[in-house]
Design a protein around this motif. Sequence first.
Motif, PDB file in Angstrom:
ATOM      1  N   ILE A  44      28.025  99.814 -35.981  1.00  0.00           N
ATOM      2  CA  ILE A  44      29.490  99.745 -36.114  1.00  0.00           C
ATOM      3  C   ILE A  44      29.902 100.021 -37.557  1.00  0.00           C
ATOM      4  N   LEU A  45      29.132  99.484 -38.490  1.00  0.00           N
ATOM      5  CA  LEU A  45      29.437  99.724 -39.905  1.00  0.00           C
ATOM      6  C   LEU A  45      29.285 101.202 -40.256  1.00  0.00           C
ATOM      7  N   VAL A  46      28.220 101.842 -39.781  1.00  0.00           N
ATOM      8  CA  VAL A  46      28.013 103.246 -40.128  1.00  0.00           C
ATOM      9  C   VAL A  46      29.074 104.131 -39.475  1.00  0.00           C
ATOM     10  N   ALA A  47      29.533 103.762 -38.274  1.00  0.00           N
ATOM     11  CA  ALA A  47      30.606 104.531 -37.635  1.00  0.00           C
ATOM     12  C   ALA A  47      31.896 104.427 -38.443  1.00  0.00           C
ATOM     13  N   TYR A  48      32.187 103.234 -38.955  1.00  0.00           N
ATOM     14  CA  TYR A  48      33.394 103.039 -39.775  1.00  0.00           C
ATOM     15  C   TYR A  48      33.327 103.873 -41.053  1.00  0.00           C
ATOM     16  N   VAL A  49      32.166 103.851 -41.689  1.00  0.00           N
ATOM     17  CA  VAL A  49      31.994 104.606 -42.936  1.00  0.00           C
ATOM     18  C   VAL A  49      32.116 106.109 -42.678  1.00  0.00           C
ATOM     19  N   MET A  50      31.520 106.583 -41.590  1.00  0.00           N
ATOM     20  CA  MET A  50      31.574 108.010 -41.280  1.00  0.00           C
ATOM     21  C   MET A  50      32.997 108.482 -41.004  1.00  0.00           C
ATOM     22  N   LEU A  51      33.828 107.595 -40.470  1.00  0.00           N
ATOM     23  CA  LEU A  51      35.208 107.966 -40.178  1.00  0.00           C
ATOM     24  C   LEU A  51      36.103 107.852 -41.406  1.00  0.00           C
ATOM     25  N   GLU A  52      35.969 106.751 -42.141  1.00  0.00           N
ATOM     26  CA  GLU A  52      36.930 106.436 -43.199  1.00  0.00           C
ATOM     27  C   GLU A  52      36.649 107.125 -44.530  1.00  0.00           C
ATOM     28  N   LEU A  53      35.394 107.357 -44.854  1.00  0.00           N
ATOM     29  CA  LEU A  53      35.089 107.998 -46.133  1.00  0.00           C
ATOM     30  C   LEU A  53      35.154 109.524 -45.988  1.00  0.00           C
ATOM     31  N   PRO A  54      35.574 110.216 -47.022  1.00  0.00           N
ATOM     32  CA  PRO A  54      35.691 111.691 -46.938  1.00  0.00           C
ATOM     33  C   PRO A  54      34.327 112.370 -47.057  1.00  0.00           C
ATOM     34  N   ILE A  55      33.533 112.244 -46.017  1.00  0.00           N
ATOM     35  CA  ILE A  55      32.170 112.775 -46.038  1.00  0.00           C
ATOM     36  C   ILE A  55      32.077 114.106 -45.302  1.00  0.00           C
ATOM     37  N   PHE A  56      32.710 114.182 -44.110  1.00  0.00           N
ATOM     38  CA  PHE A  56      32.550 115.343 -43.243  1.00  0.00           C
ATOM     39  C   PHE A  56      33.859 116.134 -43.141  1.00  0.00           C
ATOM     40  N   ASP A  57      33.728 117.395 -42.774  1.00  0.00           N
ATOM     41  CA  ASP A  57      34.930 118.214 -42.593  1.00  0.00           C
ATOM     42  C   ASP A  57      35.589 117.878 -41.256  1.00  0.00           C
ATOM     43  N   SER A  58      36.781 118.418 -41.046  1.00  0.00           N
ATOM     44  CA  SER A  58      37.558 118.080 -39.858  1.00  0.00           C
ATOM     45  C   SER A  58      36.857 118.517 -38.562  1.00  0.00           C
ATOM     46  N   LYS A  59      36.130 119.614 -38.623  1.00  0.00           N
ATOM     47  CA  LYS A  59      35.441 120.099 -37.430  1.00  0.00           C
ATOM     48  C   LYS A  59      34.330 119.137 -37.010  1.00  0.00           C
ATOM     49  N   THR A  60      33.639 118.594 -37.999  1.00  0.00           N
ATOM     50  CA  THR A  60      32.582 117.633 -37.696  1.00  0.00           C
ATOM     51  C   THR A  60      33.177 116.324 -37.196  1.00  0.00           C
ATOM     52  N   ASP A  61      34.287 115.879 -37.815  1.00  0.00           N
ATOM     53  CA  ASP A  61      34.967 114.674 -37.331  1.00  0.00           C
ATOM     54  C   ASP A  61      35.390 114.825 -35.873  1.00  0.00           C
ATOM     55  N   ALA A  62      35.882 116.002 -35.521  1.00  0.00           N
ATOM     56  CA  ALA A  62      36.285 116.260 -34.134  1.00  0.00           C
ATOM     57  C   ALA A  62      35.080 116.217 -33.203  1.00  0.00           C
ATOM     58  N   ALA A  63      33.924 116.682 -33.677  1.00  0.00           N
ATOM     59  CA  ALA A  63      32.702 116.641 -32.868  1.00  0.00           C
ATOM     60  C   ALA A  63      32.261 115.207 -32.622  1.00  0.00           C
ATOM     61  N   PHE A  64      32.391 114.333 -33.640  1.00  0.00           N
ATOM     62  CA  PHE A  64      32.059 112.919 -33.457  1.00  0.00           C
ATOM     63  C   PHE A  64      32.940 112.289 -32.384  1.00  0.00           C
ATOM     64  N   LEU A  65      34.235 112.600 -32.418  1.00  0.00           N
ATOM     65  CA  LEU A  65      35.152 112.065 -31.417  1.00  0.00           C
ATOM     66  C   LEU A  65      34.790 112.547 -30.018  1.00  0.00           C
ATOM     67  N   GLU A  66      34.423 113.800 -29.911  1.00  0.00           N
ATOM     68  CA  GLU A  66      34.080 114.365 -28.606  1.00  0.00           C
ATOM     69  C   GLU A  66      32.827 113.708 -28.029  1.00  0.00           C
ATOM     70  N   ILE A  67      31.885 113.365 -28.896  1.00  0.00           N
ATOM     71  CA  ILE A  67      30.669 112.686 -28.443  1.00  0.00           C
ATOM     72  C   ILE A  67      31.020 111.316 -27.860  1.00  0.00           C
ATOM     73  N   GLY A  68      31.898 110.580 -28.552  1.00  0.00           N
ATOM     74  CA  GLY A  68      32.324 109.282 -28.044  1.00  0.00           C
ATOM     75  C   GLY A  68      33.089 109.388 -26.737  1.00  0.00           C
ATOM     76  N   ARG A  69      33.957 110.400 -26.640  1.00  0.00           N
ATOM     77  CA  ARG A  69      34.711 110.604 -25.395  1.00  0.00           C
ATOM     78  C   ARG A  69      33.781 110.910 -24.226  1.00  0.00           C
ATOM     79  N   LYS A  70      32.723 111.656 -24.498  1.00  0.00           N
ATOM     80  CA  LYS A  70      31.758 112.001 -23.450  1.00  0.00           C
ATOM     81  C   LYS A  70      31.101 110.741 -22.893  1.00  0.00           C
ATOM     82  N   VAL A  71      30.763 109.804 -23.780  1.00  0.00           N
ATOM     83  CA  VAL A  71      30.170 108.542 -23.326  1.00  0.00           C
ATOM     84  C   VAL A  71      31.151 107.779 -22.440  1.00  0.00           C
ATOM     85  N   MET A  72      32.408 107.717 -22.857  1.00  0.00           N
ATOM     86  CA  MET A  72      33.403 106.929 -22.140  1.00  0.00           C
ATOM     87  C   MET A  72      33.901 107.604 -20.862  1.00  0.00           C
TER      88      MET A  72
END
Length: 295
Positions: free
Chosen positions: A143-171
Amino acid sequence: MTTPTDGKTPDLSAKEQHEVEKNQPPRAAVLHEIIRKQGDQELERSIAALWWSALAAGLTMGLSLMGMGLLNSRLPEGDEFKVIASFGYCAGFLAVILARQQLFTENTLTAVLPVMTKPTLGNFGRLIRLWTVVLFGNLCGTILVAYVMLELPIFDSKTDAAFLEIGRKVMENHTSQMFAKGIVSGWMIATMVWMIPSMESAKMWIIILITYLMALGDFTHIVVGSAEVSYLVFAGELPWSDFWAVFAGPTLAGNIIGGSFIFALISHAQIRSESGKPKESADQAEKPDPQRIRK
């Protein structure tokens, strides 16, 4: 030309016979004992040692979400490229297992075998203590690493969108699917843990094979999935109630049933059924019968 009456290949020297014995795969009882001893050692560890190792494992498992997100965002659209992107799922498991960090779904086999071998209240208490600490540490880390990956400016918008899509696939799975897929996932992890002692030199490939198949099958895993789904929660797309009730609860129950009550129980029953049949050693088998010699 003499024909051997004992079914053995004729004309083997003592050295060659030794090579044959040395290259035999370990019996199931040997694998059982190796894993049981590992589990007993884990049960003896202090709460602090378990906690920090489990927290580190949860953080490390973020590599699976990261690997899949990065590959998905950099590959073209299409199912054939999803097959390649699924290799990213292996990253977290490789790092956690090779680093000997505490992963809850590994402990559904290793820590359960000592309890099945000696089912005392004390051992059950040690198992519940280990499971509680390791699961809590794993979830805190993911949970901590997911928060950091979202909130800190680490990844570009395309990668952020891919993370969201992975979570949506699970749900996309409803509760019963989370549970059923969790059973398969727990069984696969237990199979992996059972295989590794017999093929230590191929450990990395065993981990990749099993976890890659888990990714291809979209099987639910309580630790990796908690990073994927909590990312959705932090992004505001999912309430915490759905995280716990729809994903975490059914998946956790499925993982425990698949790893402990199916694989571990069947494997232990196999060993118990053979325990009354001691295996004759090679030296004993070759030793001549004194009564036969006197005759």
